[in-house]
Write a protein that holds these residues in place. Structure first.
Motif, short mmCIF file in Angstrom:
data_model
loop_
_atom_site.label_atom_id
_atom_site.label_comp_id
_atom_site.label_asym_id
_atom_site.label_seq_id
_atom_site.Cartn_x
_atom_site.Cartn_y
_atom_site.Cartn_z
N ARG A 178 -5.78 -5.59 -0.27
CA ARG A 178 -4.72 -5.98 0.62
C ARG A 178 -5.06 -7.31 1.05
O ARG A 178 -3.80 -7.89 1.03
CB ARG A 178 -4.29 -4.80 1.43
N LEU A 179 -5.77 -7.73 1.62
CA LEU A 179 -6.16 -8.94 2.43
C LEU A 179 -5.93 -10.10 1.25
O LEU A 179 -5.52 -11.18 1.49
CB LEU A 179 -7.40 -9.06 3.06
N ARG A 180 -6.54 -9.80 0.10
CA ARG A 180 -6.62 -10.70 -0.99
C ARG A 180 -4.93 -10.98 -1.59
O ARG A 180 -4.79 -11.98 -1.94
CB ARG A 180 -7.09 -10.24 -2.24
N ASP A 181 -4.31 -9.76 -1.37
CA ASP A 181 -2.88 -9.97 -1.58
C ASP A 181 -2.08 -10.71 -0.66
O ASP A 181 -0.91 -11.18 -0.99
CB ASP A 181 -2.19 -8.53 -2.04
N GLY A 182 -2.73 -11.28 0.54
CA GLY A 182 -1.95 -11.92 1.27
C GLY A 182 -1.58 -11.27 2.78
O GLY A 182 -0.92 -12.00 3.42
N GLU A 183 -1.71 -10.13 2.71
CA GLU A 183 -1.13 -9.46 3.94
C GLU A 183 -2.39 -9.40 5.21
O GLU A 183 -3.27 -8.60 5.08
CB GLU A 183 -1.14 -7.95 3.44
N ARG A 184 -2.36 -10.34 6.07
CA ARG A 184 -3.21 -10.65 7.00
C ARG A 184 -3.02 -9.93 8.47
O ARG A 184 -3.87 -9.50 8.99
CB ARG A 184 -3.29 -12.13 7.05
N LYS A 185 -1.78 -10.02 8.85
CA LYS A 185 -1.61 -9.26 10.23
C LYS A 185 -1.10 -7.62 10.03
O LYS A 185 -1.78 -7.25 10.90
CB LYS A 185 -0.18 -9.89 10.88
N VAL A 186 -0.41 -7.26 9.09
CA VAL A 186 -0.04 -6.00 9.11
C VAL A 186 0.08 -5.52 7.69
O VAL A 186 0.57 -6.21 6.98
CB VAL A 186 1.10 -5.92 9.64
N ILE A 187 -0.51 -4.47 7.35
CA ILE A 187 -0.56 -3.92 5.90
C ILE A 187 0.47 -2.76 6.05
O ILE A 187 0.28 -1.72 6.85
CB ILE A 187 -1.71 -3.52 5.41
N ALA A 197 -3.73 -5.14 12.24
CA ALA A 197 -5.05 -5.89 12.19
C ALA A 197 -6.21 -5.75 11.02
O ALA A 197 -7.38 -5.32 11.35
CB ALA A 197 -5.90 -5.86 13.73
N PRO A 198 -5.86 -5.92 9.70
CA PRO A 198 -6.64 -5.56 8.65
C PRO A 198 -7.95 -6.19 8.62
O PRO A 198 -8.94 -5.58 8.25
CB PRO A 198 -5.71 -5.71 7.39
N VAL A 199 -7.98 -7.46 9.14
CA VAL A 199 -9.28 -8.15 9.06
C VAL A 199 -10.21 -7.47 10.21
O VAL A 199 -11.50 -7.15 9.90
CB VAL A 199 -8.91 -9.55 9.71
N VAL A 200 -9.66 -6.97 11.25
CA VAL A 200 -10.70 -6.26 12.13
C VAL A 200 -11.15 -4.96 11.63
O VAL A 200 -12.23 -4.65 11.69
CB VAL A 200 -9.81 -5.80 13.45
N VAL A 201 -9.96 -4.33 10.99
CA VAL A 201 -10.67 -3.07 10.24
C VAL A 201 -11.71 -3.11 9.20
O VAL A 201 -12.40 -2.63 9.22
CB VAL A 201 -9.36 -2.33 9.59
N LEU A 202 -11.50 -4.25 8.46
CA LEU A 202 -12.44 -4.61 7.42
C LEU A 202 -13.90 -4.64 8.12
O LEU A 202 -14.91 -4.25 7.52
CB LEU A 202 -12.07 -5.89 6.51
N SER A 203 -13.83 -5.59 9.01
CA SER A 203 -15.05 -5.82 9.74
C SER A 203 -15.66 -4.48 10.37
O SER A 203 -16.79 -4.37 10.34
CB SER A 203 -14.70 -6.91 11.00
N MET A 230 0.99 -1.09 0.22
CA MET A 230 0.15 0.10 0.19
C MET A 230 0.76 1.07 -0.12
O MET A 230 1.78 1.31 0.63
CB MET A 230 -0.84 -0.07 1.19
N THR A 231 0.61 2.27 -0.93
CA THR A 231 1.34 3.50 -0.89
C THR A 231 1.00 4.20 0.43
O THR A 231 -0.09 4.16 0.89
CB THR A 231 1.01 4.16 -2.24
N GLN A 232 1.80 5.29 0.39
CA GLN A 232 1.32 6.25 1.63
C GLN A 232 0.31 6.94 1.22
O GLN A 232 -0.49 7.32 2.12
CB GLN A 232 2.89 7.26 1.65
N VAL A 233 0.13 7.39 0.03
CA VAL A 233 -0.91 8.16 -0.38
C VAL A 233 -2.23 7.34 -0.37
O VAL A 233 -3.38 7.85 0.51
CB VAL A 233 -0.93 8.65 -1.90
N THR A 234 -2.45 6.02 -0.57
CA THR A 234 -3.63 5.38 -0.31
C THR A 234 -3.74 5.28 1.32
O THR A 234 -4.88 5.33 1.65
CB THR A 234 -3.30 3.94 -0.94
N ARG A 235 -2.81 5.10 1.97
CA ARG A 235 -3.05 4.88 3.43
C ARG A 235 -3.75 6.13 4.18
O ARG A 235 -4.51 6.14 4.64
CB ARG A 235 -1.47 4.48 4.16
N LEU A 236 -3.07 7.17 3.51
CA LEU A 236 -3.62 8.48 4.24
C LEU A 236 -4.98 8.66 3.68
O LEU A 236 -5.75 9.47 4.31
CB LEU A 236 -2.77 9.83 3.56
#
Length: 187
Positions: free
Chosen positions: A112-121, A57-63, A1-7
């Motif tokens: 991002r979860l689909r790309d396999g980043e489960r614990k931390v993005i 915790a991206p799974v929690v964020v998605l939920s 994930m790029t900084q721009v996307t995160r922001l």
């Protein structure tokens, strides 16, 4: 994930949080509690995401991003079935705009979860140059302002806001005077 996307998704979370917190005013108690909890979580997560270079915790964020959508749908469906007027009185515009922000967050995190980043993005790539960072953030902030302003105005809190340009000497209490709010024309 790029900084721009995160922001940008952090900005979306703050916007959704502000709208959900504005919905607390004038809502029935169960709905107000739900909106306050979701709004506080979104606002806190958005501010934390602005500061950090990763999403924990991206799974929690998605939920949490999808929870308001499911919750509002359940409230409206239950109100339609039971004939409760509280659910029918929920303002559609703020809920719809908050849903747009929540869906944007959910889509980015799901990708991002689909790309396999489960614990931390983590934020990847080199730090962008100033134009590559500021131009998307300016456009995102402009879009957020254009969406959030009418959403907040459509809430009960927005209905009681003092219109711009209507402040007069009677609005500002003088020393020793009790505070008397001006007439709000039907509020």
């Amino acid at each position: 994930m790029t900084q721009v996307t995160r922001l940008l998704i952090a900005l979306a979370a703050v916007c959704a949080g502000l709208i959900h917190l504005a919905l607390v005013v004038g809502s029935p108690v169960p709905i107000a509690v739900f909106a306050a909890a979701i709004g506080t979580a979104e606002l806190a997560w958005g501010l934390i995401t602005f500061v950090r270079d990763r999403i924990e915790a991206p799974v929690v964020v998605l939920s949490v991003a999808l929870f308001p959508l499911v919750g509002w749908a359940a409230i409206v469906a239950a109100g339609a079935v039971s004939g409760a007027t509280e659910a029918a009185a929920l303002p559609v515009l703020p809920l719809g705009i908050a849903a747009v922000f929540d869906l944007a967050i959910a889509l980015v995190i799901a990708r991002r979860l689909r790309d396999g980043e489960r614990k931390v993005i983590r934020t990847t790539g080199a730090e962008p140059s100033a134009p590559r960072l500021l131009i998307p953030l300016f456009i995102g902030s402009l879009a957020a302002a254009l969406l959030v302003t009418p959403a907040l105005a459509a809430t009960e809190a927005g209905a009681y806001a003092q219109p711009h340009g209507e402040h007069d000497a009677d609005f500002v209490p003088q020393k020793g005077d009790p505070i008397q709010l001006p007439d709000e024309h039907g509020h």
